[in-house]
Scaffold this motif. Structure first.
Motif, short mmCIF file in Angstrom:
data_model
loop_
_atom_site.label_atom_id
_atom_site.label_comp_id
_atom_site.label_asym_id
_atom_site.label_seq_id
_atom_site.Cartn_x
_atom_site.Cartn_y
_atom_site.Cartn_z
N LYS A 23 0.84 -1.20 0.00
CA LYS A 23 0.00 0.00 0.00
C LYS A 23 0.87 1.25 0.00
O LYS A 23 0.59 2.21 -0.72
CB LYS A 23 -0.94 -0.02 1.21
N TYR A 58 -7.56 -0.24 -7.60
CA TYR A 58 -8.99 -0.10 -7.32
C TYR A 58 -9.42 -0.94 -6.11
O TYR A 58 -10.36 -0.58 -5.41
CB TYR A 58 -9.83 -0.46 -8.55
N HIS A 60 -7.65 -1.33 -3.41
CA HIS A 60 -7.28 -0.54 -2.23
C HIS A 60 -8.01 0.80 -2.17
O HIS A 60 -8.35 1.29 -1.09
CB HIS A 60 -5.77 -0.26 -2.22
N PHE A 61 -8.23 1.41 -3.34
CA PHE A 61 -8.80 2.76 -3.42
C PHE A 61 -9.89 2.78 -4.49
O PHE A 61 -9.60 3.03 -5.67
CB PHE A 61 -7.70 3.77 -3.76
N THR A 63 -12.19 4.82 -5.37
CA THR A 63 -12.40 6.06 -6.13
C THR A 63 -11.12 6.88 -6.17
O THR A 63 -10.22 6.70 -5.33
CB THR A 63 -13.51 6.94 -5.50
N ARG A 64 -11.05 7.79 -7.11
CA ARG A 64 -9.89 8.70 -7.21
C ARG A 64 -9.76 9.52 -5.94
O ARG A 64 -8.66 9.74 -5.43
CB ARG A 64 -10.03 9.60 -8.43
N ASP A 66 -10.59 8.67 -2.94
CA ASP A 66 -10.01 7.81 -1.90
C ASP A 66 -8.49 7.76 -2.04
O ASP A 66 -7.76 7.83 -1.05
CB ASP A 66 -10.56 6.37 -2.01
N LEU A 67 -8.01 7.62 -3.27
CA LEU A 67 -6.58 7.56 -3.52
C LEU A 67 -5.89 8.87 -3.17
O LEU A 67 -4.86 8.90 -2.50
CB LEU A 67 -6.31 7.19 -4.99
N ILE A 69 -6.89 11.26 -1.14
CA ILE A 69 -6.90 11.48 0.31
C ILE A 69 -5.85 10.61 0.99
O ILE A 69 -5.13 11.06 1.88
CB ILE A 69 -8.31 11.22 0.89
N ALA A 70 -5.74 9.35 0.55
CA ALA A 70 -4.74 8.45 1.14
C ALA A 70 -3.33 8.95 0.88
O ALA A 70 -2.47 8.90 1.77
CB ALA A 70 -4.92 7.03 0.58
N ASP A 121 -16.99 17.93 -1.11
CA ASP A 121 -16.96 17.40 0.26
C ASP A 121 -16.19 18.35 1.16
O ASP A 121 -15.07 18.07 1.56
CB ASP A 121 -16.31 16.01 0.24
N GLY A 124 -14.91 16.87 4.43
CA GLY A 124 -13.73 16.02 4.25
C GLY A 124 -12.48 16.84 4.07
O GLY A 124 -11.43 16.53 4.64
#
Length: 196
Positions: A23, A58, A60-61, A63-64, A66-67, A69-70, A121, A124
């Protein structure tokens, strides 16, 4: 506990460590691609940089966002952890501060485009910004205090102001090839020195 249970436990821990490393590899690859091509870069470019298939990303993440933010959170943590390590390994606290600010600039470059992706968001984005401040302002404060205590810089510099100033110098670096924010940030850090 028998030997079989112990072996299974070790295998589970090894799998978790591998998953965590994988990850982190994905996040580092995404950050590299984001710096080069922006946060809208194709997922296939990130997969190629990481040496994995797109399905792995995809998984692990999903949506874009999600990626992104990670990646943002991963880089906050890396920057936060680097401060004390640099303070321990650098020749002087001022040198540690300069090296940390370089990492902070790298982080800011990666962050470009985040606001546009998270526009829908606000909560967020606010939570991420609060996390950013909670993790990085104390690290910068510690570096500034060490350099001031060593007599290398003025003692009236506040971390939030310095970080905000560095951030402002980094804005627009992609609009004009003649503009080099790192040069100006270097001048800013050099200018923190105590008047002689």
């Amino acid at each position: 506990m028998n030997d079989g249970d112990e072996g299974a436990g070790q295998a589970t821990r090894a799998k978790r460590a591998d998953a965590r490393r994988n990850k982190e590899t994905l996040l580092d690859a995404a950050a590299t691609v984001f710096v080069a091509s922006g946060v809208e870069a194709p997922v296939r470019d990130i997969a190629a940089e990481a040496g994995v298939g797109m399905g792995t990303i995809y998984r692990h993440f999903p949506t874009r966002a999600d990626l992104i933010i990670a990646v943002y959170r991963h880089q906050i943590e890396a920057c936060a952890e680097a401060g004390p390590a640099l303070l321990a390994s650098s020749g002087t606290p001022h040198a540690a501060l300069g090296r940390w600010i370089d990492l902070f600039v790298d982080f800011l470059v990666t962050k470009h485009g985040l606001a546009a992706v998270l526009q829908s968001d606000d909560a967020g984005f606010d939570a991420l910004h609060a996390h950013f401040l909670d993790r990085l302002v104390p690290v910068c404060t510690e570096l500034l205090a060490a350099a001031a205590e060593a007599g290398e810089i003025r003692s009236d510099v506040r971390a939030f102001e310095l970080m905000r100033g560095v951030g402002n110098l980094c804005i627009g670096d992609d609009r004009d090839p003649r503009y080099d924010p790192r040069r100006l940030v270097g001048l800013l850090i050099a200018g923190l020195g105590r008047p002689r």
